[in-house]
Design an enzyme around this catalytic site. Structure first.
Site, PDB file in Angstrom:
ATOM      1  N   TRP A 104      12.992  38.492  39.246  1.00  0.00           N
ATOM      2  CA  TRP A 104      12.088  39.626  39.490  1.00  0.00           C
ATOM      3  C   TRP A 104      10.988  39.284  40.480  1.00  0.00           C
ATOM      4  CZ3 TRP A 104       7.463  37.615  38.442  1.00  0.00           C
ATOM      5  CH2 TRP A 104       7.399  36.588  37.495  1.00  0.00           C
ATOM      6  N   ASN A 105      10.785  37.996  40.785  1.00  0.00           N
ATOM      7  CA  ASN A 105       9.546  37.671  41.515  1.00  0.00           C
ATOM      8  C   ASN A 105       9.595  38.018  43.007  1.00  0.00           C
ATOM      9  OD1 ASN A 105      11.277  35.508  42.017  1.00  0.00           O
ATOM     10  ND2 ASN A 105       9.616  34.025  42.116  1.00  0.00           N
TER      11      ASN A 105
ATOM     12  N   ARG B 229      18.743  37.488  50.586  1.00  0.00           N
ATOM     13  CA  ARG B 229      19.041  36.083  50.889  1.00  0.00           C
ATOM     14  C   ARG B 229      20.451  35.713  50.412  1.00  0.00           C
ATOM     15  NH1 ARG B 229      14.732  31.403  49.154  1.00  0.00           N
ATOM     16  NH2 ARG B 229      15.864  31.365  47.198  1.00  0.00           N
TER      17      ARG B 229
ATOM     18  N   LYS C 175      23.489  41.459  40.449  1.00  0.00           N
ATOM     19  CA  LYS C 175      22.906  41.750  39.131  1.00  0.00           C
ATOM     20  C   LYS C 175      21.415  41.421  39.236  1.00  0.00           C
ATOM     21  CE  LYS C 175      21.425  40.406  35.752  1.00  0.00           C
ATOM     22  NZ  LYS C 175      19.994  40.652  35.423  1.00  0.00           N
ATOM     23  N   PRO C 176      20.575  42.422  39.535  1.00  0.00           N
ATOM     24  CA  PRO C 176      19.143  42.138  39.701  1.00  0.00           C
ATOM     25  C   PRO C 176      18.453  41.963  38.344  1.00  0.00           C
ATOM     26  CG  PRO C 176      19.575  44.479  40.027  1.00  0.00           C
ATOM     27  CD  PRO C 176      20.903  43.837  39.720  1.00  0.00           C
TER      28      PRO C 176
ATOM     29  N   GLY D 284      16.828  31.760  39.657  1.00  0.00           N
ATOM     30  CA  GLY D 284      16.091  32.035  38.430  1.00  0.00           C
ATOM     31  C   GLY D 284      15.655  30.727  37.800  1.00  0.00           C
ATOM     32  N   SER D 285      15.435  30.758  36.499  1.00  0.00           N
ATOM     33  CA  SER D 285      14.895  29.587  35.819  1.00  0.00           C
ATOM     34  C   SER D 285      15.969  28.520  35.638  1.00  0.00           C
ATOM     35  CB  SER D 285      14.337  30.001  34.462  1.00  0.00           C
ATOM     36  OG  SER D 285      15.369  30.584  33.696  1.00  0.00           O
TER      37      SER D 285
ATOM     38  N   GLU E 108      19.513  28.291  42.781  1.00  0.00           N
ATOM     39  CA  GLU E 108      18.113  28.151  43.214  1.00  0.00           C
ATOM     40  C   GLU E 108      17.270  28.286  41.962  1.00  0.00           C
ATOM     41  OE1 GLU E 108      17.049  27.402  46.143  1.00  0.00           O
ATOM     42  OE2 GLU E 108      18.738  27.815  47.462  1.00  0.00           O
TER      43      GLU E 108
ATOM     44  N   ARG F 164       0.188  32.940  47.087  1.00  0.00           N
ATOM     45  CA  ARG F 164       1.208  33.836  47.632  1.00  0.00           C
ATOM     46  C   ARG F 164       1.971  34.383  46.444  1.00  0.00           C
ATOM     47  NH1 ARG F 164       6.407  31.855  49.283  1.00  0.00           N
ATOM     48  NH2 ARG F 164       7.581  33.464  50.378  1.00  0.00           N
TER      49      ARG F 164
ATOM     50  N   CYS G  94       8.623  30.303  42.956  1.00  0.00           N
ATOM     51  CA  CYS G  94       9.200  28.995  42.617  1.00  0.00           C
ATOM     52  C   CYS G  94       8.577  27.914  43.475  1.00  0.00           C
ATOM     53  CB  CYS G  94      10.708  29.037  42.820  1.00  0.00           C
ATOM     54  SG  CYS G  94      11.154  29.622  44.450  1.00  0.00           S
TER      55      CYS G  94
ATOM     56  N   GLU H  47       6.436  25.212  34.734  1.00  0.00           N
ATOM     57  CA  GLU H  47       6.088  26.126  35.818  1.00  0.00           C
ATOM     58  C   GLU H  47       5.000  27.064  35.296  1.00  0.00           C
ATOM     59  OE1 GLU H  47       9.949  28.011  36.755  1.00  0.00           O
ATOM     60  OE2 GLU H  47       9.274  27.867  38.817  1.00  0.00           O
TER      61      GLU H  47
HETATM   62  P1  NAD Z   1      15.349  34.090  34.656  1.00  0.00           P
HETATM   63  O1  NAD Z   1      16.127  32.828  34.731  1.00  0.00           O
HETATM   64  O2  NAD Z   1      14.827  34.510  33.355  1.00  0.00           O
HETATM   65  O3  NAD Z   1      16.227  35.316  35.174  1.00  0.00           O
HETATM   66  C1  NAD Z   1      16.850  35.293  36.442  1.00  0.00           C
HETATM   67  C2  NAD Z   1      18.011  36.258  36.432  1.00  0.00           C
HETATM   68  O4  NAD Z   1      18.980  35.811  35.489  1.00  0.00           O
HETATM   69  C3  NAD Z   1      17.651  37.678  36.000  1.00  0.00           C
HETATM   70  O5  NAD Z   1      18.441  38.584  36.735  1.00  0.00           O
HETATM   71  C4  NAD Z   1      18.051  37.699  34.547  1.00  0.00           C
HETATM   72  O6  NAD Z   1      18.349  38.997  34.063  1.00  0.00           O
HETATM   73  C5  NAD Z   1      19.297  36.857  34.579  1.00  0.00           C
HETATM   74  N1  NAD Z   1      19.656  36.230  33.316  1.00  0.00           N
HETATM   75  C6  NAD Z   1      18.858  35.873  32.297  1.00  0.00           C
HETATM   76  N2  NAD Z   1      19.593  35.321  31.304  1.00  0.00           N
HETATM   77  C7  NAD Z   1      20.878  35.334  31.704  1.00  0.00           C
HETATM   78  C8  NAD Z   1      22.105  34.894  31.150  1.00  0.00           C
HETATM   79  N3  NAD Z   1      22.175  34.318  29.950  1.00  0.00           N
HETATM   80  N4  NAD Z   1      23.230  35.066  31.853  1.00  0.00           N
HETATM   81  C9  NAD Z   1      23.192  35.632  33.067  1.00  0.00           C
HETATM   82  N5  NAD Z   1      22.072  36.070  33.667  1.00  0.00           N
HETATM   83  C10 NAD Z   1      20.914  35.906  32.999  1.00  0.00           C
HETATM   84  O7  NAD Z   1      14.209  33.940  35.752  1.00  0.00           O
HETATM   85  P2  NAD Z   1      13.066  34.982  36.127  1.00  0.00           P
HETATM   86  O8  NAD Z   1      12.043  34.926  35.060  1.00  0.00           O
HETATM   87  O9  NAD Z   1      13.652  36.303  36.502  1.00  0.00           O
HETATM   88  O10 NAD Z   1      12.511  34.340  37.469  1.00  0.00           O
HETATM   89  C11 NAD Z   1      11.626  33.314  37.490  1.00  0.00           C
HETATM   90  C12 NAD Z   1      12.339  31.991  37.702  1.00  0.00           C
HETATM   91  O11 NAD Z   1      13.081  32.036  38.918  1.00  0.00           O
HETATM   92  C13 NAD Z   1      11.382  30.832  37.865  1.00  0.00           C
HETATM   93  O12 NAD Z   1      11.869  29.723  37.160  1.00  0.00           O
HETATM   94  C14 NAD Z   1      11.413  30.563  39.365  1.00  0.00           C
HETATM   95  O13 NAD Z   1      11.056  29.261  39.730  1.00  0.00           O
HETATM   96  C15 NAD Z   1      12.825  30.883  39.686  1.00  0.00           C
HETATM   97  N6  NAD Z   1      12.967  31.163  41.121  1.00  0.00           N
HETATM   98  C16 NAD Z   1      13.568  30.232  41.910  1.00  0.00           C
HETATM   99  C17 NAD Z   1      13.684  30.460  43.267  1.00  0.00           C
HETATM  100  C18 NAD Z   1      14.339  29.450  44.150  1.00  0.00           C
HETATM  101  O14 NAD Z   1      14.709  29.814  45.252  1.00  0.00           O
HETATM  102  N7  NAD Z   1      14.512  28.197  43.736  1.00  0.00           N
HETATM  103  C19 NAD Z   1      13.202  31.641  43.827  1.00  0.00           C
HETATM  104  C20 NAD Z   1      12.587  32.577  42.994  1.00  0.00           C
HETATM  105  C21 NAD Z   1      12.490  32.320  41.626  1.00  0.00           C
END
Ligand code: NAD
Length: 498
Positions: free
Chosen positions: A171-172, A180, A195-196, A249-250, A271, A299, A305, A402
């Site tokens: 979401w960030n 990307r 899948k956003p 994501g995380s 990522e 920012r 991240c 984080e």
């Molecule tokens: P998140 O991991 O909770 O969710 C990311 C995505 O995964 C969402 O679309 C979510 O719905 C989906 N998701 C969650 N659980 C899932 C599962 N069990 N199976 C499949 N999909 C699932 O992360 P967030 O809170 O949305 O974003 C923040 C995190 O993203 C931070 O850790 C940040 O560092 C990371 N991030 C990394 C980068 C990078 O380029 N390295 C860029 C932006 C954000």
């Protein structure tokens, strides 16, 4: 003693938010059509600046995910056969249409994510850049040709589209993380399902509509919004037609998805999270370091991240840096993102505020001193003020997790060896920042840092033309640059005699 919490001075803007979302698509985008989810299920989208629901969006389930894979499969052969020049033209059209609708997209990002409009505008420009960059890359897929050492044959190396790609985004950066992935996938000749994140589906769906208008053929890009990310993504990863997962994501969810992908040996680009050290040496230019710290920390309101998570400052510059940085942080205007004067909007959810609060309280309990900020803001919405903590203890949780919020913990150091050891003492390895007027020293330290990216005398590294990605548990693979397209290409070696 904690400073008095600042008050938000600006009014809430819910009518303005409602106007922004009025024309945004809210259904699933499958096979070039806007369709309802199974049984018409929906979920709410909340404006973090007020904590109220601003839209409801289709809540796809497993059957919807599989129907998106069907659509991607149906479009796959034709898209793979489309000339690179044609793919390039369509991506360039997407670039121009995003720019035409940039202001609306920025407002949409702000109302569902909360970030200040200036940050949202930067994100739209960055997101558009991936369309332009991959329009240019689409016609430059690499290949090799040469004699085998034996002289018996020739070695030909081609790169083919890897196949249907599932793209999962956070979401960030709801626009930039989507483009990307989508742009290099399409440039390579792959079809995809995005899948956003459930917190920010509207921006992704709006990008889908822009791509439809740009002439992206039906089924080449499909978007499934859902509250049931786990089962829906798992079902797609267990469908034999899917050959690629690109996830941002995380790190925790990334590990789960690597396990899911293992069953069908699906290629993964990951990522993941970060815990960026920001290192300031005594010989750094103070104003450059403070400006770099402001952007590396603030920012996107700290919800990046790449956000500086730990500030290591050498003893000779510590007092001046802390004072100047805290002055700049304290001067930031906090409020709803749509208000033009706002520099820091709300965090994404109440849970995000609670997490930041927990990390600050833990640091303070372990001896940290609050220089500015330090307690949540009163009122509606999910606000936390810009915060600087000094004298942070090495065992504080805030140095391990984080933060994902506007909090800067400062730690003093004396020697180069000491700071390198502390900087690398984390399972993450996404990005580091080094500030020094001595380029020789900065490059030497950079060589010892375990991170995929380093900013030297700069607080921003993101660039569509550069390979973005992490070492260690911050990820696998790279996005952006020509590296980003290789993630969607499979290598085929041909031994040829004639
Ligand atoms: P998140 O991991 O909770 O969710 C990311 C995505 O995964 C969402 O679309 C979510 O719905 C989906 N998701 C969650 N659980 C899932 C599962 N069990 N199976 C499949 N999909 C699932 O992360 P967030 O809170 O949305 O974003 C923040 C995190 O993203 C931070 O850790 C940040 O560092 C990371 N991030 C990394 C980068 C990078 O380029 N390295 C860029 C932006 C954000």
């Amino acid at each position: 003693m904690k400073p008095t919490p600042a008050q938000k001075s600006t009014p809430l803007v819910s009518p303005a938010s409602a106007a922004v979302v009025r024309d945004a698509p809210t259904q699933l985008f499958i096979g070039g059509e806007w369709v309802s989810a199974t049984e018409d299920r929906t979920f709410p989208v909340v404006d973090p600046s007020i904590g109220d629901v601003i839209a409801t969006v289709s809540d796809g389930d497993i059957a919807d995910g599989i129907s998106a894979v069907d659509a991607a499969e149906n479009a796959s052969a034709a898209w793979k056969a489309t000339s690179p020049r044609r793919r390039s033209d369509v991506l360039m059209k997407c670039f121009h249409l995003v720019l035409e609708q940039a202001e609306w997209l920025a407002q949409l990002i702000t109302v569902e994510n909360g970030k200040a409009l200036a940050d949202a505008r930067s994100e739209v420009a960055y997101a558009a850049e991936f369309f332009r960059w991959y329009a240019e890359e689409a016609v430059r897929a690499p290949g090799e040709f040469g004699p085998a050492p034996s002289g018996a044959n020739h070695i030909i190396v081609n790169h083919e589209p890897i196949g249907i790609a599932v793209l999962v985004t956070p979401w960030n950066f709801p626009a930039a993380m989507a483009t990307r992935k989508i742009a290099p996938a399409l440039a390579a000749g792959c079809t995809c399902i995005l899948k956003p994140a459930a917190e920010t589906p509207l921006t992704a769906l709006a990008i889908g509509e822009i791509m439809r208008q740009a002439g992206v053929p039906a089924g080449v890009v499909n978007i499934v919004t859902t509250k049931k990310a786990g089962p829906v993504v798992s079902a797609m990863l267990h469908d034999k037609r899917v050959r690629k997962l690109s996830f941002t994501g995380s790190t925790g969810v990334g590990r789960t998805l690597l396990r899911e992908a293992a069953d069908q040996v699906v290629s993964c680009s990951m990522e993941l999270g970060g815990n960026a050290p920001f290192i300031v040496f005594d010989d750094a230019d103070l104003e450059t370091a403070v400006a770099g710290a402001m952007v590396a920390k603030m920012r996107n309101g700290g919800e990046a991240c790449t956000a500086a998570n730990r500030f290591y400052v050498q003893k000779g510059i510590l007092a001046d840096f802390t004072r100047r940085f805290a002055e700049e942080m304290a001067a930031l205007k906090v409020g709803p993102g749509l208000v033009p004067s706002t520099q820091l909007g709300p965090l994404i959810t109440e849970a995000a505020v609670a997490k930041v609060e927990r990390l600050v309280d833990d640091a303070v309990a372990k001896g940290a001193r609050i220089v500015t900020g330090g307690s949540r803001l009163n009122g509606d919405g999910f606000y936390y003020p810009p915060t600087v903590l000094a004298d942070v203890s090495p065992d504080a949780e805030i140095l391990r997790e984080e933060i994902f919020g506007p909090v800067a913990p400062i730690i003093a150091f004396e020697t180069e060896d000491e700071v390198v050891q502390m900087a690398n003492d984390t399972e993450y390895g996404l990005v580091s920042y080094v500030f020094s007027s001595d380029l020789k020293r900065a490059l030497a330290v950079t060589g010892r840092l375990e991170s995929g990216m380093v900013g030297i005398n700069r607080g921003v590294v993101s660039d569509a033309a550069a390979p973005f990605g992490g070492m260690k548990q911050s990820g696998l693979g790279r996005e952006g640059s020509h590296h980003g397209m290789l993630e969607y290409l499979e290598t085929k070696y041909i031994a040829a005699s004639w």
